[in-house]
Design an enzyme around this catalytic site. Sequence first.
Site, mmCIF file in Angstrom:
data_model
loop_
_atom_site.group_PDB
_atom_site.id
_atom_site.type_symbol
_atom_site.label_atom_id
_atom_site.label_comp_id
_atom_site.label_asym_id
_atom_site.label_seq_id
_atom_site.Cartn_x
_atom_site.Cartn_y
_atom_site.Cartn_z
ATOM 1 C CB CYS A 49 -25.034 -3.440 9.284
ATOM 2 S SG CYS A 49 -23.782 -3.293 10.582
ATOM 3 C CG ASP A 94 -0.313 0.117 2.523
ATOM 4 O OD1 ASP A 94 0.921 0.185 2.570
ATOM 5 O OD2 ASP A 94 -1.027 0.135 3.544
#
Length: 384
Positions: free
Chosen positions: A190, A133
């Site tokens: 959710c 990353d």
Amino acid sequence: MAPDLVHALKTEAARLGFAACGVARADATPLAGERLRAWLAGGCHGDMIWMESRADQRAAPTGLWPEVRSVIALGMSYAPAEDPLRLAEAPEAGRISVYAQGADYHDLIRRKLKELARWLVAAAGGDLKVFVDTAPVMEKPLAEAAGLGWQGKHTNLVSREHGSWLFLGAIFTTLDLPPDQGGAARCGSCNSCQTACPTDAFPAPYRLDARRCISYLTIEHKGPIPHALRPAIGNRIYGCDDCLAVCPWNKFAESAAANLAFAPRAELTAPLLADLLALDDTGFRQVFAGSPIKRIGRDRMMRNCLIAAGNSGRTELAGAVLPHLDDPSPVVRGAAVWALAQLDAKAFGNERANRSDAEPDDQVRSEWLEKPPYSAAFASSSSR
């Protein structure tokens, strides 16, 4: 041959410790660049200027490497054995994000990616590049396209098998491999990750404002942490796991404790703020050697620890704060001023009388001139 190759590739990836592996076409995320540019235009990246400067490369795999045909997305689980939120009621200790309690994952994953890349070249040839990353690669949309999971409302990847606990890496290749079916969103109604955020960093589902995110503030942000957000940081001194830890899909994730490479170091699971505040630069380097925390440097870590000390309510920490009023770094001195104001009003008043006029830094001087306590400022600015 290609399906057999992909099957063998996934078998080898599993042997190397990857919990998830999938293939996506290089052009499988056409909307990712558009969403990235809108996010940058809104200033949600804060002072992560490198995201602006390399936006074209980040927007699509071909922007970074025009020859790429397929992307192999890989995930390695770091699911914790203990509840990441267990230190919420231990203000004398600093909370370090789960991923940073062990060795630097960049090193391990890059090494494993290179091993897998060598295997692929030997098996099928082609050119390739490996990325963790630190490169301008949008791993999460690519991982979703490759079927590893989906980007949840907290913007991180969620897996049915591994919850929110996957380190991601990618191999770009010139090989034309058959793609996997992309992941489908399964968050439903959710919103646990949204409501769990202490600083209201999610203006909407699937959108993160880094400027309010504790991970950004404690890791990427170099300057003083905004006053309004300091109380909500609590005792988090490196990153924040709250939005990840409450994800219901975590119940399916098996602990990665058996992976010794990610095993937490005992001294980083619940370090005492008093001990951390005593570290000089040499001590910082020794304690955090081999850890991703080392890259933020001693000054940012001291700033974070001082904010946590100020939030602790432990008046005995005032003595550990006082030496930092003379720190060479303005960002450390400023955080020390704030922490002292929270912990010992009398000592703050005495030190202000002796120091405020002589303080050479405008930002630190403004800390002396603020009126403690500061918690009311956050209450009035927060939307919750």
